[in-house]
Design a protein around this motif. Structure first.
Motif, short mmCIF file in Angstrom:
data_model
loop_
_atom_site.label_atom_id
_atom_site.label_comp_id
_atom_site.label_asym_id
_atom_site.label_seq_id
_atom_site.Cartn_x
_atom_site.Cartn_y
_atom_site.Cartn_z
N ASN A 76 0.82 -1.21 0.00
CA ASN A 76 0.00 0.00 0.00
C ASN A 76 0.86 1.26 0.00
OD1 ASN A 76 -1.04 -2.28 1.84
ND2 ASN A 76 -2.90 -1.34 1.09
N TYR A 81 -2.14 4.17 -5.21
CA TYR A 81 -3.59 4.42 -5.26
C TYR A 81 -3.90 5.54 -6.26
CZ TYR A 81 -4.49 1.50 -1.15
OH TYR A 81 -4.62 0.44 -0.27
N ALA A 236 -5.22 1.96 5.30
CA ALA A 236 -5.05 1.23 4.04
C ALA A 236 -3.92 0.22 4.20
CB ALA A 236 -4.75 2.19 2.90
N ASP A 245 -10.01 -4.25 -0.51
CA ASP A 245 -9.24 -3.02 -0.36
C ASP A 245 -9.73 -1.96 -1.33
OD1 ASP A 245 -6.82 -1.52 0.69
OD2 ASP A 245 -6.36 -1.56 -1.44
N THR A 249 -10.99 1.35 0.23
CA THR A 249 -9.94 2.37 0.20
C THR A 249 -10.04 3.29 -1.01
OG1 THR A 249 -8.54 0.73 1.29
CG2 THR A 249 -7.44 2.68 0.45
N ALA A 253 -14.08 5.42 -0.33
CA ALA A 253 -13.36 6.62 0.09
C ALA A 253 -13.71 7.80 -0.79
CB ALA A 253 -11.86 6.36 0.08
N VAL A 260 -7.90 8.48 4.10
CA VAL A 260 -7.19 7.20 3.96
C VAL A 260 -5.78 7.35 4.53
CG1 VAL A 260 -6.32 5.49 2.33
CG2 VAL A 260 -8.54 6.60 1.91
N VAL A 262 -2.17 5.66 5.09
CA VAL A 262 -1.30 4.62 4.54
C VAL A 262 -0.14 4.39 5.51
CG1 VAL A 262 0.08 3.90 2.58
CG2 VAL A 262 -1.93 5.36 2.21
#
Length: 639
Positions: A76, A81, A236, A245, A249, A253, A260, A262
């Protein structure tokens, strides 16, 4: 009508539209926090949207577009992302893979769609992609990396840092009037959101493309069901290649404007979670089990006074919660006693593990043990179960706070229809259901009929609409005497023991049921240290008579809840864990039954021919990729 309901009721939303909404209306709110070198760095929605736009423009510049794919590889990371969102803005396929995926597993992706670029976390993952290119993936013309450490002297065409990609994208955005608005609005609801893969328990994983309409419909249904609220704080930490996920996430989200967080590394998740104290938390049963083991180990190592206080309050809270689950009044802790327990025991434990602010806590993926489930609810964490699959965007059925039962997974979410066909299979219909397996029309025809998804799970609906999941339809088996059973149902109940990590139940076409189990090294190892049981390795400890005695109650508990013909008669504790690198389980820890039965054929034979001991040579894949063997003689134990 709230802003959220007003925006989402039409069902015509896209990832780009939501990102633009969040940036314009809530631009100063925190979208992301990422821990780097011990410091939480914050990114607002406005900053996040700008970076995603720049990434999209940069990716388009290097050839990413509709019909093309970008491989996402790593743990992650905020930038990974952002990269997935950027790919979805372009109408291309974002294809996350498990960070521990082998070269062979990654090569399977190559035959599905043209992969033109990859976004990697660090040097380790870059090396893996370079190896993949050398094995036939020459089409991956660009590799973008997040962590630069170790890559300064690489001289590889197409290798670039994330910062350089963003610079390229920013230049394109500044030189192209109207491009920002175009990128926000280019993708349509039916365009790809994510390209995922099935578990592959019975063969090669199948490609599953979830559209933006699918994943956002699932998030909308989850919000309507009360799974999560707006502005949740989440961590996350789940694998990015797992649909759960992405559903939480990314999709939820965006929809509900979560913050979020991380973590710095997978190894720091527990510490980082305590600092963040999320309001929503989703974990597999194994994670809840591990946390419980850590709590119990900590209490056993504490002072006599603390141990007494813990057991005084915890034992009564567990008894009260057990009564509630059985439909009776709790009655064992008066409000004042509960308040005192919260101050002295429950509150400090929740604070230590980052659970002090949890409003919603969920478990899913497989059944959870009664002891674990009751413990957290007694602690004051309203743990609930949920049910979903990759094919239906993860969020399908869930328990309501006041309708919690151990054997059900709750009612289907608003927007989801469920029914049971003649064979006992669960069928689902919703906007969150995918349109079929990628380039596999035959598999699609089997999975989808008149808009109904054949989940492959056996189950039933109770009178009040609660869904009960028994196991995979394909795994419904019969003994030689014709007794019907689902091995996964029995295996999950064996794994309710904190000392058993994995199990494989044997018995199809045979007179009796037996099992091969893998002990949980952390839990059993700690027990051995406390009780003075010597050992030098996993394989050594697994064969101790004391460990067999420790595991036996799990079999006895299972035998009390199954009929006489389905009682387990014998078991063997294997000298190694089932490992995804060895092909025995999937990356989501689902058993590859055929592989296990072929690999341990001699052990299975010994479970039925009266042999008291069997020699096994088990395959082990090391972190270097080298393959070795574990040689051991295994006693066959009677239950």
């Amino acid at each position: 009508m709230t802003d959220l309901t007003e925006k989402m009721s039409s069902g015509g939303e896209t990832i780009g539209a939501l990102l633009a909404r969040n940036a314009s209306r809530h631009g100063k709110d925190i979208a992301l926090r990422e821990k780097k070198r011990g410091i939480w760095e914050e990114t607002t929605w406005a900053e996040y949207a700008e970076e995603v736009l720049a990434c999209a423009a940069g990716l388009e510049k290097i050839g990413v577009g509709p019909g093309k794919a970008v491989l996402i590889l790593g743990d992650n990371r905020a930038r990974l992302y952002g990269g997935m969102l950027a790919v979805s803005l372009l109408g291309a396929y974002a294809m996350p893979a498990y960070p521990g995926a082998t070269l062979e597993e990654l090569r399977h992706f190559l035959g599905e769609v043209e992969i033109v670029a990859a976004i990697a976390e660090d040097q380790e993952q870059v090396d893996k992609i370079l190896e993949l290119k050398g094995a036939g993936a020459e089409g991956i013309s660009h590799i973008i990396y997040d962590e630069a450490r170790g890559l300064g002297f690489y001289e590889v065409d197409g290798l670039m840092s994330w910062d350089h990609l963003i610079e390229v994208g920013q230049h394109v955005l500044n030189e192209t009037p109207g491009l920002r608005e175009d990128l926000f609005g280019r993708a349509k609801p039916g365009d790809p959101a994510i390209f995922m893969h099935s578990s592959g328990t019975t063969g090669k994983p199948k490609g599953i493309v979830l559209s933006q309409k699918n994943v956002l419909a699932a998030a909308r249904n989850g919000h309507a069901a009360g799974v999560f609220e707006e502005n949740e704080e989440i961590l996350a930490y789940l694998p990015m290649a797992w649909v759960g996920d992405f559903a939480i996430t990314v999709a939820a989200a965006l929809l509900c404007r979560f913050t979020v967080n991380v973590p710095e590394r997978q190894e720091t998740v527990v510490r980082d979670m305590r600092e963040i104290a999320p309001t929503f938390y989703l974990a597999a049963p194994r994670s809840w089990d591990q946390m419980l083991t850590t709590i119990q180990v900590g209490m056993e190592n504490s002072t006599p006074v603390k141990k007494w206080l813990y057991h005084f309050f915890m034992d009564r809270a567990i008894a009260a919660e057990t009564r509630k689950l059985n439909g009776k009044s709790g009655g064992l802790l008066e409000p004042f006693g509960r308040l005192l327990g919260e101050v002295m025991v429950f509150g400090p434990i929740k604070d230590q593990f980052g659970m002090s602010r949890l409003r919603s806590a969920f478990t899913g993926g497989e059944a959870i043990g009664e002891d674990t489930f009751v413990f957290y609810r007694a602690l004051g964490i309203k743990l609930r179960q949920f049910y979903g699959q990759t094919e239906n965007s993860a969020i399908t059925a869930m328990q309501a706070p006041n309708e919690v039962r151990l054997h059900t997974v709750g009612k289907p979410a608003p927007g989801v229809e469920a029914k049971i066909d003649e064979s006992g299979e669960i069928l689902l219909r919703a906007e969150s259901v995918f349109e079929g397996y990628f380039n596999k029309p035959e598999a699609t025809a089997e999975a989808l009929t008149d808009g109904w998804l054949h989940t492959g799970d056996a189950g039933y609906l109770e009178k009040d609409g609660q869904l009960v999941v028994l196991g995979r339809v394909s795994e419904v088996m019969h003994t030689a005497g014709g007794e019907r059973y689902v091995p996964n149902y029995i295996e999950n109940r064996l794994k309710f023991s904190p000392y058993i990590k994995d199990a494989a139940v044997i018995g199809a076409g045979l007179d009796e049921l037996t099992a091969m189990v893998c002990m949980d090294f952390e839990a059993v190892g700690h027990w051995a240290e406390v009780n003075g049981v010597p050992y030098v390795s996993y394989s050594d400890l697994s064969q101790r008579d004391e460990v067999a005695a420790l595991l036996r109650p799990a079999f006895e508990r299972v035998n009390k809840v199954v009929t006489e013909p389905l009682r387990l008669k014998r078991f063997v504790c294997l000298p190694k864990e089932f490992d995804p690198d060895d092909g025995e389980i999937t990356r989501t820890r689902k058993l590859r039954r055929k592989v296990v039965q072929e690999r341990y054929a001699d052990v299975i034979a010994a479970l039925y021919d009266g042999t008291k001991e069997v020699h096994v040579s088990a395959q082990v894949t090391y972190e270097t990729g080298e393959v070795g063997k574990v040689e051991r003689s295994l006693p066959v134990r009677e239950v």
